[in-house]
Structure formats: structure tokens, C-alpha cells
Design a protein around this motif. Structure first.
Motif, PDB file in Angstrom:
ATOM      1  N   THR A  84      34.045 107.643   5.862  1.00  0.00           N
ATOM      2  CA  THR A  84      33.471 106.374   6.295  1.00  0.00           C
ATOM      3  C   THR A  84      33.071 106.429   7.759  1.00  0.00           C
ATOM      4  OG1 THR A  84      35.662 105.521   6.852  1.00  0.00           O
ATOM      5  CG2 THR A  84      34.834 105.033   4.652  1.00  0.00           C
ATOM      6  N   PRO A  86      32.385 103.497  11.083  1.00  0.00           N
ATOM      7  CA  PRO A  86      32.505 102.092  11.469  1.00  0.00           C
ATOM      8  C   PRO A  86      31.129 101.454  11.623  1.00  0.00           C
ATOM      9  CG  PRO A  86      32.935 103.506  13.359  1.00  0.00           C
ATOM     10  CD  PRO A  86      32.752 104.406  12.166  1.00  0.00           C
ATOM     11  N   ILE A  88      28.741  98.003  12.364  1.00  0.00           N
ATOM     12  CA  ILE A  88      28.653  96.640  12.891  1.00  0.00           C
ATOM     13  C   ILE A  88      27.263  96.084  12.584  1.00  0.00           C
ATOM     14  CG2 ILE A  88      30.373  96.963  14.712  1.00  0.00           C
ATOM     15  CD1 ILE A  88      28.140  97.379  16.695  1.00  0.00           C
ATOM     16  N   ARG A  96      21.999  96.913  10.990  1.00  0.00           N
ATOM     17  CA  ARG A  96      23.327  97.516  10.994  1.00  0.00           C
ATOM     18  C   ARG A  96      23.316  98.839  11.766  1.00  0.00           C
ATOM     19  NH1 ARG A  96      25.174  96.437   4.672  1.00  0.00           N
ATOM     20  NH2 ARG A  96      25.361  94.169   4.867  1.00  0.00           N
ATOM     21  N   GLU A  99      29.065 101.897  15.016  1.00  0.00           N
ATOM     22  CA  GLU A  99      29.614 101.351  16.252  1.00  0.00           C
ATOM     23  C   GLU A  99      29.592 102.372  17.388  1.00  0.00           C
ATOM     24  OE1 GLU A  99      33.559  98.828  17.610  1.00  0.00           O
ATOM     25  OE2 GLU A  99      33.789 100.468  16.168  1.00  0.00           O
ATOM     26  N   THR A 116      29.001  91.586  14.497  1.00  0.00           N
ATOM     27  CA  THR A 116      30.196  91.373  13.695  1.00  0.00           C
ATOM     28  C   THR A 116      31.272  92.370  14.103  1.00  0.00           C
ATOM     29  OG1 THR A 116      29.490  92.932  11.983  1.00  0.00           O
ATOM     30  CG2 THR A 116      28.801  90.629  11.718  1.00  0.00           C
ATOM     31  N   SER A 117      32.482  92.122  13.679  1.00  0.00           N
ATOM     32  CA  SER A 117      33.557  93.097  13.890  1.00  0.00           C
ATOM     33  C   SER A 117      33.253  94.344  13.049  1.00  0.00           C
ATOM     34  CB  SER A 117      34.903  92.505  13.469  1.00  0.00           C
ATOM     35  OG  SER A 117      35.193  91.367  14.256  1.00  0.00           O
ATOM     36  N   PRO A 118      33.675  95.537  13.493  1.00  0.00           N
ATOM     37  CA  PRO A 118      33.382  96.753  12.721  1.00  0.00           C
ATOM     38  C   PRO A 118      34.114  96.756  11.384  1.00  0.00           C
ATOM     39  CG  PRO A 118      34.847  97.226  14.566  1.00  0.00           C
ATOM     40  CD  PRO A 118      34.380  95.824  14.739  1.00  0.00           C
ATOM     41  N   ARG A 119      33.436  97.278  10.371  1.00  0.00           N
ATOM     42  CA  ARG A 119      34.069  97.501   9.076  1.00  0.00           C
ATOM     43  C   ARG A 119      33.675  98.887   8.585  1.00  0.00           C
ATOM     44  NH1 ARG A 119      30.552  96.599   4.705  1.00  0.00           N
ATOM     45  NH2 ARG A 119      28.553  95.622   5.260  1.00  0.00           N
ATOM     46  N   GLN A 120      34.519  99.451   7.753  1.00  0.00           N
ATOM     47  CA  GLN A 120      34.284 100.820   7.300  1.00  0.00           C
ATOM     48  C   GLN A 120      33.232 100.847   6.188  1.00  0.00           C
ATOM     49  OE1 GLN A 120      35.483 103.595   8.835  1.00  0.00           O
ATOM     50  NE2 GLN A 120      36.265 102.090  10.286  1.00  0.00           N
ATOM     51  N   PHE A 121      32.282 101.771   6.349  1.00  0.00           N
ATOM     52  CA  PHE A 121      31.174 101.909   5.401  1.00  0.00           C
ATOM     53  C   PHE A 121      31.215 103.317   4.819  1.00  0.00           C
ATOM     54  CE2 PHE A 121      26.762 103.430   4.783  1.00  0.00           C
ATOM     55  CZ  PHE A 121      26.336 102.525   3.823  1.00  0.00           C
TER      56      PHE A 121
END
Length: 440
Positions: A84, A86, A88, A96, A99, A116-121
Motif C-alpha cells: 500500500t 499513503p 491523500i 489524489r 502523501e 483529507t487524512s492519509p489512508r492506505q491504498f
């Protein structure tokens, strides 16, 4: 992009090295087609790699695994959990980004500064096996070639009676759904990897790591890359992948900065143990001489063929302000010379009649062309002045130009011109194949 990068992108499209994929429909970001010259160049790099690391070695075998594998493969390998980046998202335009790739906290699309806050992709491309698109039929396009070398460990070892240490090699298509792309072909969503899983006895892995790192770097030097444009980057312990004991990248000084070209990783016995656990199969190695069984450690040298090709083009690109032909001396035009290694140049020989309005000269040149074709990739060119034709060949990296002139008709010899030195020598047509072979 730097000015040099823009020139290379232009050359690639104009002369048939790299095209934007589906360009007639506007193209697709981070997907590239390799044209007539680019596909030859990439295959020559692959061929040299196969010769070096499979053909010339007694301890390495080649396999060709599938792009689609059993879904449990990716669970066992850790890709579902750990492969993954990170991500944002700009709250204004919803673009998108990775990060760690957004140097300024500002959206490159709209200038927004609220994310947005980072999320795993997860970077793997998801697809379905069979006609039913539900959770039970989900699988993924492989993001690397390594896993089929682990799942085929027993079959390859037993069928070829291999003894540790030994390697399994593979080249092939891989897919990564990159969030941030750019820098031409450097970060693509579809690409070719060439890698080896080299299985060693635990305790002997560190020595083999250093051996493979030296061999991997030497391969790039033999492709023609300048030593000063290569360096090693040792990954700190805290940034190592979940399976890695040690990883060293070989970086190249691209026009956009130092970036990863290839790498060598010590994967320990992580992969074989994981696949044994998830499959229920015994993937340990039985050492008959030492009367013991163990899970081998794995040293993994890997490289991307597209990145190698891009580095080769960057390294070979040069400009000369006149002086190579009478035409350039008169006009002071800038001539592009692609000083590709002769081992990998897509076209090895250009065959040129001095003029095209003398039928007997054209006939002889075409005879020479037919003579050389079984041995080398050749191009026949009779359009424009001889100086212009030399320049066209220089621009795409043709090492040798063979010119048939009026003396050829009398003495049955030709002029052979070297791309890099511009020196010319007369060679008998009967000796021509052997003469060129000696210089390549």
C-alpha cells in the motif's frame, strides 16, 4: 521536466522508441507503447540479461509464470495487507496523491491546500476469474514476478535436480495502480520486470547478497551507463519491507534527479515459509549431503526493463554542434547522437548507396543489405544526401553505416563508418559480416 528530459521524450516519439498508449483517444496516464525501435532496444536489454544471468550460469533456471495467480498467493505474500501507499485527497477538486510525493502541501491540479487524512491504498489491480463478479472470484494482476518463483520452488528444484545455492529467474509483465505518476516512463502502471530469486543456505546469505549486488551493478555498466551516474542507497532498518533483512537500491542520476533503477533484497526465508503455511505444502529443502532440511534464504536482485531503457537513453543522448558532416559544418546545426552501447543498439547497421539515381549502385547496396540481414538488424536508406542519412542513423544510435559508392562497383568493397569516432575504412564485401561481428 528538465530540458534534457523534454528532448528525450520528443526523440522517443519522433523516432519510434516510445509512444503514448491509445494516443488517438487522448492517451492514458502512465501507460506507454514501445515503438519499432523501443521494442527492439528493450528486447536487446532483456536478451543481454538472459545471457548474463541464465545462459552463462550453471545454477540458474528460467521460468515463465502467469500474470493471474490463485488469490491466496497474495494473502500469503503479504501484498493484500502491506502493498500500500499513503493516499491523500484534495478536498477542493478531489485529486489524489501519494502523501510522500507531495513536496508542497498544495494541490498540483487546483492549488488547494486542504487535504483529507492519509489512508492506505492498495496498489494491486483487482479483477475477477470467470464470469461471476463476486467476492469469491476476486484475484489480482501480479505487481511483481517473484511469487510464481516461490510457488514453483519445489517443481523447479526437483525437475532440474538443483542443489542450493541455485536461482530461479523470470522476466515478465507486472501491474501497479500507481497513485502518483510522471517523469515519462519512470513510473508506469504496466511494465516488465527482470528478477531472480536466489536460494541459499541460511548463514551464507550475507556473502551472496554482496556478490549479487556487485553483479547487478556491473550489468548496468555493461549496458553502457557511466559509473558516475550510478550510486548505491542502503535502506535504513526502519524503512525495510516487511520481508527484508537488507535492501540496497542501485540509483541512477536521471535528468529529474537520483532515483531507483534496480535493487537487491535479502528476503530471508519469509516467502517459502508463508506459502508453506497458507498452502499446507512442504516447501523446505532437503540437503542430502548434510542430512538436514531447512527453508532457504532468498537473495532477490530485481530491475525494471523500462527504467533500464530510460536510463540507457538518458546516458546515451548527446548533442554535437556541427562538425560531423559537411552539412553541419556549413549550417552549424545541432546534431543528436545517441551513443548506445553497440551490444543493445536496436539497429546495428545502416546500408546506404552513395546516390540513388544510379541503378547499378542501388542494386549493389541492396545486395549488401540482403547479405547482412541474417546476421544483424539493418536499415536500408537512400533518401536525401549521404550526410543527412548519416545524421538520421546517429540520432537513433546505429553503430555502423555501410556505404556503397562508385569504388564499390570496381573493387567490390564498401566504406564502413563508425558512429562514435566517425572513422571510415574500406572493407571487402566478402569480409563485411565478420568485420562487423568482431566490433559488436
Amino acid at each position: 521536466m528538465t530540458n534534457l528530459m523534454e528532448k528525450i521524450v520528443s526523440l522517443c516519439k519522433r523516432r519510434g522508441f516510445v509512444f503514448p498508449s491509445s494516443e488517438i483517444y487522448g492517451g492514458v496516464e502512465a501507460l506507454w507503447d514501445y515503438g519499432p525501435l523501443g521494442s527492439l532496444l528493450k528486447n536487446n536489454i532483456r536478451k543481454l540479461w538472459l545471457e548474463r544471468f541464465v545462459q552463462e550460469r550453471e545454477d540458474t533456471v528460467l521460468i515463465d509464470g502467469t500474470v493471474l495467480m490463485h488469490p491466496k498467493t497474495w494473502e500469503a505474500s503479504g501484498h493484500l495487507e502491506s502493498f500500500t501507499d499513503p493516499l491523500i485527497e484534495c478536498k477542493k477538486c478531489h485529486a489524489r496523491f501519494r502523501e510522500d510525493q507531495l513536496t508542497k502541501k498544495e494541490c498540483s491540479q487546483c492549488g488547494g491546500k486542504d487535504f483529507t487524512s492519509p489512508r492506505q491504498f492498495n496498489l494491486m489491480f483487482k479483477t475477477f476469474l470467470g464470469p461471476v463478479e463476486d467476492e469469491t472470484h476476486i484475484t489480482y494482476l501480479r505487481p511483481e514476478t517473484a511469487q510464481s518463483m516461490f510457488t514453483n520452488f519445489n517443481l523447479a528444484q526437483e525437475s532440474m535436480r538443483l542443489k542450493v545455492p541455485f536461482g530461479i529467474a523470470q522476466t515478465g509483465r507486472c501491474f501497479r495502480n500507481e497513485i502518483t505518476t510522471g517523469n515519462f516512463t519512470f513510473r508506469s502502471r504496466e511494465f516488465d520486470i527482470a528478477e531472480i530469486e536466489y536460494f541459499v543456505e541460511p548463514g551464507k546469505d550475507e556473502k551472496q547478497f554482496d556478490i549479487w549486488l556487485d553483479s547487478w551493478e556491473k550489468f548496468f555498466l555493461d549496458l553502457g551507463l557511466k559509473k558516475e551516474n550510478l550510486r548505491r542507497y542502503e535502506h535504513p532498518k526502519k524503512s525495510l519491507a516487511h520481508y527484508s533483512k537488507r535492501t540496497v537500491d542501485i540509483e541512477y542520476k536521471f535528468p529529474f534527479g537520483w532515483s531507483e533503477l534496480a535493487g537487491v533484497a535479502n528476503r530471508t526465508d519469509y516467502d517459502l515459509k508463508r506459502h508453506a503455511k497458507f498452502s499446507g505444502q512442504d516447501l523446505s529443502y532437503h540437503d542430502e549431503e548434510k542430512k538436514k532440511k531447512y527453508y532457504p534464504y532468498v537473495i532477490e536482485p530485481t530491475l525494471g526493463l523500462e527504467r533500464a531503457l530510460l536510463a540507457v537513453l538518458c546516458d546515451a543522448y548527446s548533442e554535437v554542434k556541427g562538425g560531423r558532416t559537411k552539412t553541419t559544418q556549413a549550417t552549424k546545426e545541432i546534431e543528436v547522437v545517441l551513443k548506445l552501447s553497440k551490444k543493445i543498439a536496436p539497429i546495428k547497421v545502416a546500408v546506404l548507396p552513395l546516390v540513388r539515381n544510379k541503378p547499378e549502385l542501388v542494386k549493389k547496396a541492396k545486395e549488401v543489405f540482403q547479405l547482412l540481414k541474417p546476421y544483424f538488424t539493418c536499415r536500408y536508406d537512400d533518401v536525401g544526401s549521404i550526410g543527412r542519412r548519416y545524421r538520421r542513423g546517429d540520432e537513433i544510435g546505429i553503430p555502423y553505416a555501410v556505404t556503397c559508392d562508385f569504388e564499390t562497383l570496381e573493387k567490390n568493397d564498401v566504406t564502413v563508418r563508425d558512429r562514435d569516432t566517425m572513422k571510415q575504412e574500406r572493407v571487402k564485401i566478402s569480409d563485411l559480416v565478420q568485420c562487423i561481428q568482431k566490433q559488436l
